[in-house]
Design an enzyme around this catalytic site. Structure first.
Site, PDB file in Angstrom:
ATOM      1  N   ARG A 164      80.220 128.852 -38.383  1.00  0.00           N
ATOM      2  CA  ARG A 164      79.954 128.498 -36.982  1.00  0.00           C
ATOM      3  C   ARG A 164      78.497 128.073 -36.793  1.00  0.00           C
ATOM      4  NH1 ARG A 164      84.190 128.656 -38.059  1.00  0.00           N
ATOM      5  NH2 ARG A 164      85.941 129.834 -37.280  1.00  0.00           N
ATOM      6  N   SER A 238      86.812 132.472 -28.391  1.00  0.00           N
ATOM      7  CA  SER A 238      86.143 133.581 -29.082  1.00  0.00           C
ATOM      8  C   SER A 238      84.693 133.681 -28.626  1.00  0.00           C
ATOM      9  CB  SER A 238      86.180 133.358 -30.593  1.00  0.00           C
ATOM     10  OG  SER A 238      87.517 133.275 -31.043  1.00  0.00           O
ATOM     11  N   GLU A 333      79.101 133.703 -30.144  1.00  0.00           N
ATOM     12  CA  GLU A 333      79.409 132.340 -30.577  1.00  0.00           C
ATOM     13  C   GLU A 333      79.113 131.391 -29.427  1.00  0.00           C
ATOM     14  OE1 GLU A 333      83.422 130.160 -32.170  1.00  0.00           O
ATOM     15  OE2 GLU A 333      83.086 132.195 -32.843  1.00  0.00           O
TER      16      GLU A 333
END
Length: 337
Positions: A164, A238, A333
């Site tokens: 990520r 998420s 995130e």
């Protein structure tokens, strides 16, 4: 170039947070982008670049220019018997691009179905799901340097992809605007169905012969069963990254929590953040108009009139709780604005 003033960003972020932009403009062409950046520079304004607004949490009004990237277009660059290179505009909706590639029989993106956001944001985050990450289908990207207004190309190595992560979230943060991404897709599928419940879902659906369409439909079914639709309940998918911890720490935790899941990787053991949050008692917790989703603890939600600061405070409480219970630091995130 059309500059609007005092615009609500509620419909431009999937959390549905009602904060305002002092100035707002959408760019449908490269010329629009350059003109907006030039204007912002002349006004000494900070610029916030917006794609699908699916990975941001607005905690306050934005005092500068919010620039929405809407560059479109899908173009085949080259192809061989096995592979095809396709250049896609940064403003294309990610899921629509995935569906288009599947309709053409191009394999590689099927596991990434139904991820919210735009194509331009995909390499920034190195988005991934069900065992596949962008870096595996990535060829190159083009990006506009904000100061010089020059277009630069980046290959996979220059993007410095990580979990990520990419160079655009660190060394080059706020220096470039991605204008297009070129993908390398396969004409012969290489299926990834071991991750999550894909195999089980395919069996339940009675799929005898694997296809990229079948895998995509299975992924969509799983995501829809676990994740709330942002059009109904505000969320950014998420909220936290899955942390990787040293093997020794994982073995220690395994004694205390025998059922703790873990997946080996190059750095150690990856532990699902959703499991940690649920185990710490946060799943389904609601605080006024915000909370943790009842079906997926990794998703923080806005039930209606929640504000970004409340969601940020909740995320910090969760982080503190996980650190105290497991000794593991969770990292968001989602980007806080």
């Amino acid at each position: 170039m059309n500059i609007q003033e005092n615009i609500s960003l509620k419909s431009f972020n999937t959390f549905g947070i009602d904060q305002k932009a002092r100035f707002f403009s959408s760019a449908k062409t490269l010329e629009d982008l350059k003109a907006a950046l030039t204007w912002a520079k002349s006004q000494n304004l900070e610029v916030l670049v917006l794609g699908g607004g699916s990975n941001i949490l607005l905690t306050k009004d934005f005092p500068g220019l919010v620039l929405k990237v809407e560059l479109k277009g899908i173009q085949v660059v080259s192809e061989s018997e096995e592979e095809i290179l396709v250049q896609v505009g940064a403003g294309e909706i990610w899921h629509e691009w995935v569906m288009y590639s599947i309709s053409k029989g191009w394999a590689g993106l099927e596991n990434l179905s139904l991820i919210p956001g735009t194509v331009g944001a995909s390499p920034m985050q190195n988005i991934g799901a069900y065992g596949v990450e962008i870096q595996e289908v990535f060829q190159s990207l083009q990006a506009l340097e904000r100061n010089s207004l020059e277009i630069h190309s980046f290959d996979s190595k220059a993007c410095k992809f990580g979990y990520r992560e990419s160079v655009f979230k660190h060394e080059l943060k706020d220096r470039y605007i991605i204008t297009s991404v070129t993908f390398k897709l396969n004409k012969t599928p290489k299926f990834h169905i071991e991750y999550g419940a894909i195999k089980e879902t395919l069996a339940e659906k009675g799929i005898q012969e694997l296809s990229i369409k079948a895998v995509s439909e299975a992924v969509i079914q799983i995501r829809e069963s676990k994740l709330p639709d942002p059009k109904k309940i505000g969320n950014a998918g998420s909220f936290f990254k899955n942390p990787t911890i040293p093997i020794a720490q994982y073995e220690k935790l395994k004694i205390q929590f025998p059922e703790i899941p873990g997946y080996p990787n190059e750095e150690g053991i990856k532990v699902p953040a959703g499991w940690l949050i649920e185990k710490a008692g946060w799943k389904g917790v609601r605080l006024g108009d915000i909370g943790v989703h009842e079906k997926q603890a990794l998703v923080l939600v806005n039930y209606g009139n929640g504000i970004g600061k409340e969601i940020m405070d909740l995320s910090e409480k969760i982080q503190k709780s996980i650190l105290e219970k497991f000794g593991i630091a969770l990292n968001p995130e989602v980007n806080f604005i």
